[in-house]
Design a protein around this motif. Structure first.
Motif, PDB file in Angstrom:
ATOM      1  N   ALA A  19       0.827  -1.208   0.000  1.00 60.10           N
ATOM      2  CA  ALA A  19       0.000   0.000   0.000  1.00 60.10           C
ATOM      3  C   ALA A  19       0.862   1.259   0.000  1.00 60.10           C
ATOM      4  CB  ALA A  19      -0.916  -0.009   1.215  1.00 60.10           C
ATOM      5  N   LEU A  20       1.985   1.220   0.704  1.00 57.46           N
ATOM      6  CA  LEU A  20       2.866   2.386   0.787  1.00 57.46           C
ATOM      7  C   LEU A  20       3.556   2.663  -0.538  1.00 57.46           C
ATOM      8  CD1 LEU A  20       4.247   4.529   2.653  1.00 57.46           C
ATOM      9  CD2 LEU A  20       6.027   2.810   3.063  1.00 57.46           C
ATOM     10  N   MET A  21       4.028   1.609  -1.209  1.00 57.96           N
ATOM     11  CA  MET A  21       4.806   1.786  -2.432  1.00 57.96           C
ATOM     12  C   MET A  21       3.934   1.936  -3.681  1.00 57.96           C
ATOM     13  SD  MET A  21       8.033   1.834  -1.719  1.00 57.96           S
ATOM     14  CE  MET A  21       7.613   2.786  -0.277  1.00 57.96           C
ATOM     15  N   TRP A  22       2.788   1.289  -3.711  1.00 58.60           N
ATOM     16  CA  TRP A  22       1.924   1.305  -4.906  1.00 58.60           C
ATOM     17  C   TRP A  22       0.496   1.650  -4.493  1.00 58.60           C
ATOM     18  CZ3 TRP A  22       5.540  -2.639  -4.009  1.00 58.60           C
ATOM     19  CH2 TRP A  22       6.654  -2.605  -4.834  1.00 58.60           C
ATOM     20  N   PRO A  23       0.221   2.930  -4.204  1.00 56.47           N
ATOM     21  CA  PRO A  23      -1.110   3.362  -3.739  1.00 56.47           C
ATOM     22  C   PRO A  23      -2.266   2.959  -4.655  1.00 56.47           C
ATOM     23  CG  PRO A  23       0.508   5.108  -3.434  1.00 56.47           C
ATOM     24  CD  PRO A  23       1.190   4.040  -4.220  1.00 56.47           C
ATOM     25  N   PRO A  24      -2.078   2.858  -5.997  1.00 54.40           N
ATOM     26  CA  PRO A  24      -3.215   2.447  -6.829  1.00 54.40           C
ATOM     27  C   PRO A  24      -3.813   1.094  -6.417  1.00 54.40           C
ATOM     28  CG  PRO A  24      -1.494   3.366  -8.215  1.00 54.40           C
ATOM     29  CD  PRO A  24      -0.914   3.248  -6.828  1.00 54.40           C
ATOM     30  N   LEU A  25      -3.063   0.260  -5.724  1.00 60.51           N
ATOM     31  CA  LEU A  25      -3.605  -1.022  -5.277  1.00 60.51           C
ATOM     32  C   LEU A  25      -4.765  -0.812  -4.310  1.00 60.51           C
ATOM     33  CD1 LEU A  25      -0.297  -3.025  -4.662  1.00 60.51           C
ATOM     34  CD2 LEU A  25      -2.050  -3.615  -6.340  1.00 60.51           C
ATOM     35  N   VAL A  26      -4.677   0.227  -3.497  1.00 60.95           N
ATOM     36  CA  VAL A  26      -5.681   0.459  -2.453  1.00 60.95           C
ATOM     37  C   VAL A  26      -7.043   0.771  -3.062  1.00 60.95           C
ATOM     38  CG1 VAL A  26      -6.253   1.854  -0.430  1.00 60.95           C
ATOM     39  CG2 VAL A  26      -3.866   1.270  -0.906  1.00 60.95           C
ATOM     40  N   VAL A  27      -7.041   1.505  -4.180  1.00 59.99           N
ATOM     41  CA  VAL A  27      -8.307   1.917  -4.805  1.00 59.99           C
ATOM     42  C   VAL A  27      -8.607   1.113  -6.063  1.00 59.99           C
ATOM     43  CG1 VAL A  27      -8.185   4.239  -3.850  1.00 59.99           C
ATOM     44  CG2 VAL A  27      -7.071   3.759  -6.037  1.00 59.99           C
ATOM     45  N   ASP A  28      -7.848   0.027  -6.258  1.00 60.26           N
ATOM     46  CA  ASP A  28      -8.053  -0.846  -7.413  1.00 60.26           C
ATOM     47  C   ASP A  28      -7.954  -0.082  -8.740  1.00 60.26           C
ATOM     48  OD1 ASP A  28      -8.404  -3.293  -8.617  1.00 60.26           O
ATOM     49  OD2 ASP A  28     -10.599  -3.204  -8.610  1.00 60.26           O
ATOM     50  N   ASP A  29      -6.972   0.826  -8.817  1.00 61.36           N
ATOM     51  CA  ASP A  29      -6.720   1.596 -10.037  1.00 61.36           C
ATOM     52  C   ASP A  29      -5.692   0.843 -10.868  1.00 61.36           C
ATOM     53  OD1 ASP A  29      -6.207   3.386 -12.041  1.00 61.36           O
ATOM     54  OD2 ASP A  29      -5.417   4.973 -10.735  1.00 61.36           O
TER      55      ASP A  29
END
Length: 538
Positions: free
Chosen positions: A37-47
């Motif tokens: 989540a820290l390194m790849w924020p798009p994972l959090v919002v499924d982008d």
């Protein structure tokens, strides 16, 4: 921490983990989830499109990260509902091993030039750190190969450390302890959400060993002697180009000569090991910067006109490298095809000191060094070459490697070469003569063989096999010119005293050589040159 630990936090860096910091949430799935989540924020919002762009427009890498995120999220959800079941934990552990293997494969597909450039400029790639974290997790789960990778990562973190860093002592203790234990781990039963404390075991063992080694030399509270040597060496970098700390210190050996003392007397007797290698200890040795590759290619192609294609293939990977280093190469060709001469000339044109090691009939493993307890004790051949050259990058030509002995009574040459030709292993090679780790990662190897039949498949997997073409009669003038130049150098003569062959002399040689063995051609050329002083027959 427990199940109430926030899912999104800042986990410790890989270097901090290697120095003893705990996992975020004290569990693998929480640490992995938080790091992703820290390194790849798009994972959090499924982008997914944003993730694709963030990883360099690679759908393969984006899908990999999405899979890792899903695996960690599932176990996190299960832990919130209660203690995860045994089946869920086993599935997650299997997924971790698969992630580590797949990410390592994907990262290995990157061009070597990009990897070397990032390392030389100390650019940090979060994917590399993720791969290291996965090795950390898997090592704690008892996977042996992951533990070996973790040990290499610890030494790398230590090399990247700056003098005076707070974690330097912990990293050093971990690296030394892991090396002494040869990467072994005592697997302990722990709660299902936790790991075996691999780093803690290594660090504890390393502290004991270092304390005993430097008790009489270092005051309490100071950095261990080896750490001091590394720090002092880094304070005096080579300003003219890249460099490498090959030998950190010889302070652990008997004697009084200090690291870097050029007054150390050369010699190979066991009692003088400290004096012999003190001149290169604790010093950053220069790495030879690659010359103009186009110029080198032209010069070699003029000497070896039938080998222009393979010369290009050998030198092409050097483009963009900060220093001259060749991945292991094996030149395969018929006897007398010029393999050894081409290997030597490549090294000379690249500016590397060349050591030709004849493998024929070598029936022991002394290539990797012998212990000082023997009267004939000596360091490994690559380290001897580095000391002679005063540089960390040299070339070792393993001539006729297929003729090396196969008995194992006193070790086998080929077994020792396996470790030295592996880039990561060569960074931490334990020399039996000096009884410490040395960094031989700047050494290049070119082997020659008439045939690869019977060679160990594991050895062949380390080398890029290139077939030497058969010399043709069309190349006779160029080959004869090169042979004549070699004869001049051997006899200490200049071109006025020993000029190249005349057209008539070339025609005479051509009557007896129609292509094939360069060794035969050399004998014919020398016969013609010697005949100049004899005069016509009566």
């Amino acid at each position: 921490m427990d199940e109430n630990t926030p899912a999104f936090g800042v986990p410790a860096s890989l270097r901090a983990l290697l120095a003893g910091a705990p996992l975020y949430g004290e569990s693998v799935h929480r640490d992995l989830y938080a790091y992703l989540a820290l390194m790849w924020p798009p994972l959090v919002v499924d982008d997914r499109l944003g993730l694709y762009r963030l990883v360099g427009d690679s759908w393969t890498m984006a899908e990999f990260l999405q899979g890792a995120w899903t695996a960690a999220a599932r176990l996190l959800d299960a832990s919130r509902r209660g203690r995860p079941g045994r089946g869920a934990m086993r599935t997650f552990h299997t997924q971790l091993a698969a992630m580590r293997s797949e990410l390592g494969r994907l990262l290995d597909l990157r061009p070597a030039v990009d990897i070397d450039f990032d390392r030389s400029c100390r650019f940090s790639d979060p994917l590399d750190e993720l791969c290291g974290r996965l090795a950390f997790y898997c090592a704690g789960l008892g996977e042996g190969s992951a533990a070996q990778d973790l040990l290499a990562l610890t030494w790398q973190a230590l090399r990247d450390a700056s003098p005076g860093d707070d974690d330097m002592q912990d990293l050093l203790a971990t690296a030394v302890g892991g090396t002494i234990l040869q990467g072994e781990v005592r697997v302990q039963w722990l709660p299902e959400h936790a790991l075996t404390d691999v780093v803690g075991q290594w660090r504890g063992h390393g502290r004991v060993e270092l304390r005993g080694a430097v008790a009489s030399a270092a005051p309490v509270g100071s950095l261990p002697a080896l750490a001091k040597a590394i720090a002092e060496a880094r304070r005096e970098p080579i300003e003219d180009g890249p460099s490498l700390l090959v030998l950190a210190s010889v302070a652990h050996l008997p004697g009084s000569v200090k690291d870097g003392d050029s007054n150390g007397k050369p010699g190979s007797v066991s009692s003088n090991a400290r004096g012999e290698y003190a001149p290169v200890a604790g010093r950053q040795l220069p790495l030879v910067v690659a010359p103009d590759l186009a110029r080198v290619t032209r010069r070699l192609a003029r000497e070896f006109p039938d080998c222009e294609r393979i010369i290009d293939a050998i030198l092409a990977p050097l483009a963009g490298r900060p220093y001259a280093w060749l991945a292991p190469i094996l030149l395969r060709g018929s006897p007398g095809s010029g393999k050894s001469r081409l290997a030597r000339r490549i090294g000379e044109e690249l500016g590397l000191a060349v050591t030709v090691y004849g493998c024929g009939a070598v029936a022991d493993g002394s290539f990797i060094g012998t212990s000082r307890q023997w009267s004939t004790g000596r360091a490994c051949v690559p380290l001897q070459a580095i000391k002679r050259a005063g540089a960390a990058s040299v070339l070792i030509v393993l001539d006729e490697i297929s003729r090396a002995g196969t008995r194992t009574d006193n070790g086998r040459l080929t077994d020792g070469i396996l470790n030295l030709t592996e880039k990561e292993t060569s960074k931490l090679f334990h020399d039996p003569f000096l009884e410490c780790a040395v960094d031989l990662s700047g050494v290049s190897y070119i082997a020659t063989a008439n045939s690869t039949d019977g060679l160990d498949p594991a050895l062949l997997s380390r080398f890029r096999v290139i077939d030497m073409p058969r010399p043709t009669v069309a190349s006779l003038p160029v080959l004869a010119k090169g042979i004549t130049a070699d004869v001049r150098r051997e006899r200490g003569l200049d071109e006025l005293w020993l000029p190249d062959l005349t057209p008539g002399e070339l025609d005479l040689v051509a009557e007896h050589w129609r292509g094939g063995s360069v060794r035969t051609l050399q004998a014919l050329v020398e016969c013609v040159l010697d005949g100049r002083h004899v005069g016509p027959a009566n």
